[in-house]
Structure formats: C-alpha cells, structure tokens
Write an enzyme that holds these catalytic residues in place. Structure first.
Site, mmCIF file in Angstrom:
data_model
loop_
_atom_site.group_PDB
_atom_site.id
_atom_site.type_symbol
_atom_site.label_atom_id
_atom_site.label_comp_id
_atom_site.label_asym_id
_atom_site.label_seq_id
_atom_site.Cartn_x
_atom_site.Cartn_y
_atom_site.Cartn_z
ATOM 1 N N SER A 18 0.864 -1.179 0.000
ATOM 2 C CA SER A 18 0.000 0.000 0.000
ATOM 3 C C SER A 18 0.899 1.227 0.000
ATOM 4 C CB SER A 18 -0.898 -0.001 1.247
ATOM 5 O OG SER A 18 -1.724 1.146 1.273
ATOM 6 N N ASP A 85 -8.310 4.036 2.734
ATOM 7 C CA ASP A 85 -9.247 2.908 2.746
ATOM 8 C C ASP A 85 -8.507 1.570 2.703
ATOM 9 O OD1 ASP A 85 -11.557 4.412 2.937
ATOM 10 O OD2 ASP A 85 -11.888 4.510 0.769
ATOM 11 N N GLU A 86 -7.417 1.519 1.917
ATOM 12 C CA GLU A 86 -6.580 0.313 1.910
ATOM 13 C C GLU A 86 -6.062 0.028 3.310
ATOM 14 O OE1 GLU A 86 -4.539 0.307 -2.571
ATOM 15 O OE2 GLU A 86 -3.382 0.928 -0.806
ATOM 16 N N LEU A 87 -5.582 1.063 3.969
ATOM 17 C CA LEU A 87 -5.013 0.907 5.309
ATOM 18 C C LEU A 87 -6.049 0.382 6.295
ATOM 19 C CD1 LEU A 87 -2.631 1.269 7.229
ATOM 20 C CD2 LEU A 87 -3.351 3.648 7.556
ATOM 21 N N ILE A 90 -6.485 -3.277 5.551
ATOM 22 C CA ILE A 90 -5.289 -4.021 5.962
ATOM 23 C C ILE A 90 -5.295 -4.271 7.470
ATOM 24 C CG2 ILE A 90 -2.787 -3.772 6.291
ATOM 25 C CD1 ILE A 90 -2.773 -2.414 3.484
#
Length: 279
Positions: A18, A85-87, A90
């Site tokens: 990311s 949003d990825e974080l 994750i």
C-alpha cells in the site's frame, strides 16, 4: 492500459503493498520489486486498476488474500482516500486473520503519522474535506494504529538499497514461518497444537511408507525436547532446521526454514516434510 474488471479473479500474492504512487512508485517501489523477484516473492501490482473514490472488490480481495501487507507511509500517503481505505482494510485483516503488517516510514516521522501533524497532517486534511466524521475518525484511528507497529525508518538508513534488501529478506523469512505453520497445522489433524504418534504415522503411511508405531515413537523421541511423546511447534521447527545441519537458536527457529526443500521452491510442501522426517 484498460482498467481491470472488478469481477476479475485476482491471482493470490504473497505481499500487498500500500503506497502513494507519485511518492515512491518509480524509485523505492520499483527497486523493492526487484528484490522480491530475486527472493521469489510475489507482490500485487495495481497498475492496471482504475482508481476511483473507494477501493473496489478486486482490491479488497487482493488485500485479504495476501500473507503480508507492506504499508509505505510517505509524506503524501494520507492525501489519498484510496490509500486510507486500503489501510483500514489491511488493519482489519491484521485483527481478524492475523495478517502480517510491515510499515515503512519513508521520509516521515512515525509520531507525525500517529498524530496526523506536520506535512502528514496537511495531506490528511485534504482527504478529510467533504467527508463524514465517521470516515475521518476511521482513517485517523488507522494511521494512529499503523504508526505503533514496528517497521523500517528510511531516515535511519544511509543506503536505501541496503534497507530494501533487509526488508525483502525480512518478508521472505516471515513467509517461510507462515508456510511452516501451515505445514504444522496440516499434520496436527485434531488441532490440539501437537503432532502425535498416530498423526505422524498416518502422514507417513499416506505417502506409502510402511512404519510401525514404535518406529514413529522413536523418531519423535529424538527431537522431543520436553519428553511428552509428541511434537509441539518449536520442536517441529527444530526438526526442519536441524535436518539441514543448521546451528540455530530458539529465536531463529521461528524465523526461517533451512532444510527439506526437495523441489527448490523455497518452501516445504506436505510430502517434503514427511520425507524429511523419515530420513
């Protein structure tokens, strides 16, 4: 290139990176991929994906199927709602499924990430414009949480190549440990946390080895450090490494597999483990 369909099947990767593209894609990330290739580590690549306001099902699937996520926290990482949003996803995977998360603080101070201040704070405010309070709080918590995870700090390295080499090596070791855990679980049929005589005998007989219960007991006895007649995870790991003649410590047991890889793919499959045990 055409955007990949969100319904397309994602090839499972070892690592999900990311990152904020303009900050790191051409330099840091491209060099990291070279080290990954050398170590036979597959990383998800998103070049063909169309970026929108939110991450789609394909990206969520890629995150969930990865064993390790590397979060490259650069100055402008928090300026992207996509990255944030990825974080969030994750860290959800870390909590729910135990995914390994490895942050890299790339020319940023972890405390600035944690508190969203300085240049990181300015970037974060851009993402927060027009967003609901719930979204802001979710992103803020994610940044604060990832900043508390031990990771690499680029400011501590005078040689970026050396940092990338170490990062790749650390990822490789973590992947080997996860594969070792998978093998242990596959042999631990009754899921007690131990490999018993019947379980090991069954595994051997399943690949055509004729062996008695007493012979299996003797095999286990040779590596059964606590003398309870079965193998726990540490004992199992020591068997794998000792077969290669490695000099190991308790900590090293949990960091790598050194022997028994018959097909040379950098990991032990089920049959390889059983055959190592009967040598």
């Amino acid at each position: 290139m055409a955007a990949a369909s969100s319904s397309s099947r994602v090839k499972k990767s070892h690592v999900f990176p990311s990152f904020h593209g303009p900050d790191v894609r051409r330099g840091f990330l491209s060099h990291l991929h070279k080290y990954f290739t050398t170590n036979k580590i597959t990383a998800f690549k998103d070049q063909e994906m169309e970026r929108g306001n939110t991450i789609g099902p394909m990206l969520v699937q890629a995150i969930r199927e990865a064993t390790v996520s590397i979060v490259v926290l650069s100055t402008n990482y928090a300026s992207s709602s996509w990255c944030l949003d990825e974080l969030v996803e994750i860290l959800k995977c870390k909590e729910v499924s135990g995914q390994i998360v490895m942050p890299v603080f790339y020319e940023v101070d972890p405390s600035d990430v944690r508190k969203q201040r300085g240049d990181v704070g300015i970037a974060f405010e851009k993402s927060c414009q027009g967003r609901t309070e719930e979204e802001k709080q979710r992103w803020s918590r994610a940044l604060a949480d990832v900043a508390t995870i031990a990771g690499e700090h680029s400011i501590n390295w005078t040689d970026e190549a050396a940092m990338l080499e170490k990062l790749s090596r650390d990822v490789s070791n973590k992947l080997k440990v996860e594969l070792l855990k998978e093998q242990f679980r596959s042999l631990d049929v009754d899921q007690t946390g131990f490999i018993s005589v019947p379980e090991l005998r069954y595994a051997m007989e399943s690949i055509g080895e004729k062996i008695t219960g007493d012979e299996v007991k003797e095999m286990i006895r040779e590596v059964d450090l606590d003398g309870d007649g079965r193998l726990n995870y540490d004992e199992f790991a020591k068997v794998m490494m000792a077969k290669d003649g490695s000099q190991i410590t308790d900590d090293e047991v949990k960091s790598a597999i050194q022997g028994g890889d018959v097909d040379g793919d950098g990991r032990l499959n089920y049959d390889e483990f059983v055959k190592v045990m009967i040598k």
